[in-house]
Design an enzyme around this catalytic site. Sequence first.
Site, PDB file in Angstrom:
ATOM      1  N   HIS A 128       6.152 -12.209   6.266  1.00  0.00           N
ATOM      2  CA  HIS A 128       5.960 -11.915   4.838  1.00  0.00           C
ATOM      3  C   HIS A 128       7.295 -11.570   4.203  1.00  0.00           C
ATOM      4  O   HIS A 128       8.214 -11.116   4.888  1.00  0.00           O
ATOM      5  CB  HIS A 128       4.962 -10.763   4.637  1.00  0.00           C
ATOM      6  N   HIS A 166       9.098  -9.147   1.315  1.00  0.00           N
ATOM      7  CA  HIS A 166       8.975  -7.998   0.425  1.00  0.00           C
ATOM      8  C   HIS A 166       9.768  -8.323  -0.840  1.00  0.00           C
ATOM      9  O   HIS A 166      10.937  -8.725  -0.749  1.00  0.00           O
ATOM     10  CB  HIS A 166       9.609  -6.749   1.040  1.00  0.00           C
ATOM     11  N   ILE A 180       0.829  -1.215   0.000  1.00  0.00           N
ATOM     12  CA  ILE A 180       0.000   0.000   0.000  1.00  0.00           C
ATOM     13  C   ILE A 180       0.860   1.260   0.000  1.00  0.00           C
ATOM     14  O   ILE A 180       0.417   2.336  -0.412  1.00  0.00           O
ATOM     15  CB  ILE A 180      -0.955  -0.028   1.219  1.00  0.00           C
TER      16      ILE A 180
HETATM   17  P1  5GP Z   1       6.838  -4.791   7.588  1.00  0.00           P
HETATM   18  O1  5GP Z   1       7.309  -3.465   8.099  1.00  0.00           O
HETATM   19  O2  5GP Z   1       5.947  -5.476   8.594  1.00  0.00           O
HETATM   20  O3  5GP Z   1       7.962  -5.682   7.108  1.00  0.00           O
HETATM   21  O4  5GP Z   1       5.987  -4.497   6.284  1.00  0.00           O
HETATM   22  C1  5GP Z   1       4.617  -4.317   6.293  1.00  0.00           C
HETATM   23  C2  5GP Z   1       4.237  -3.711   4.958  1.00  0.00           C
HETATM   24  O5  5GP Z   1       2.850  -3.851   4.796  1.00  0.00           O
HETATM   25  C3  5GP Z   1       4.576  -2.222   4.835  1.00  0.00           C
HETATM   26  O6  5GP Z   1       5.460  -2.021   3.730  1.00  0.00           O
HETATM   27  C4  5GP Z   1       3.203  -1.563   4.614  1.00  0.00           C
HETATM   28  O7  5GP Z   1       3.255  -0.507   3.673  1.00  0.00           O
HETATM   29  C5  5GP Z   1       2.341  -2.715   4.129  1.00  0.00           C
HETATM   30  N1  5GP Z   1       0.928  -2.657   4.497  1.00  0.00           N
HETATM   31  C6  5GP Z   1       0.435  -2.376   5.725  1.00  0.00           C
HETATM   32  N2  5GP Z   1      -0.911  -2.442   5.699  1.00  0.00           N
HETATM   33  C7  5GP Z   1      -1.261  -2.773   4.432  1.00  0.00           C
HETATM   34  C8  5GP Z   1      -2.513  -2.976   3.785  1.00  0.00           C
HETATM   35  O8  5GP Z   1      -3.600  -2.882   4.379  1.00  0.00           O
HETATM   36  N3  5GP Z   1      -2.489  -3.295   2.456  1.00  0.00           N
HETATM   37  C9  5GP Z   1      -1.311  -3.424   1.772  1.00  0.00           C
HETATM   38  N4  5GP Z   1      -1.398  -3.742   0.465  1.00  0.00           N
HETATM   39  N5  5GP Z   1      -0.094  -3.235   2.349  1.00  0.00           N
HETATM   40  C10 5GP Z   1      -0.077  -2.914   3.662  1.00  0.00           C
END
Ligand code: 5GP
Length: 115
Positions: free
Chosen positions: A102, A104, A33
């Site tokens: 997850h 990236h 997002i």
């Molecule tokens: P983290 O910091 O946990 O490794 O990455 C989480 C990612 O999820 C972030 O890059 C953030 O932009 C993305 N994200 C968070 N909420 C949502 C959502 O509701 N939809 C989508 N498509 N991405 C999300």
Amino acid sequence: MNQRDCIFCGISQGEITSNKIFEDDQAFAILDISPKAPEHVLVIPHIHVGDLINASLPEFQAARHCFEIAPQIAKSRGLGLSGYRLVTNQGADSGQEVPHFHLHILGGRKLQGMG
Ligand code: 5GP
Ligand code: ZN
């Protein structure tokens, strides 16, 4: 297996709308997002994998599946030849926002070195 109040569990269940670009029985992929690169895809297991430090065998298998499908998802986004970066954040120091394992996939431009 899925956890209440987890964004990615909600997306997996279809309770939260998303832009899924891939899905199979074990995992799915969505466009981030808030993209940090021209191509920024998240590859997410359907089951809630809180982390890989205390993961059970099914949780490790779900995470492994994400690694297995990432190359074909990257290729489907045009990143086969140009390359891409796979990142997984773990815990507070990494800046992890969503505590559901997850990957990236980042690409579409020359990425900076790891700082
Ligand atoms: P983290 O910091 O946990 O490794 O990455 C989480 C990612 O999820 C972030 O890059 C953030 O932009 C993305 N994200 C968070 N909420 C949502 C959502 O509701 N939809 C989508 N498509 N991405 C999300
Ligand atoms: Zn979850």
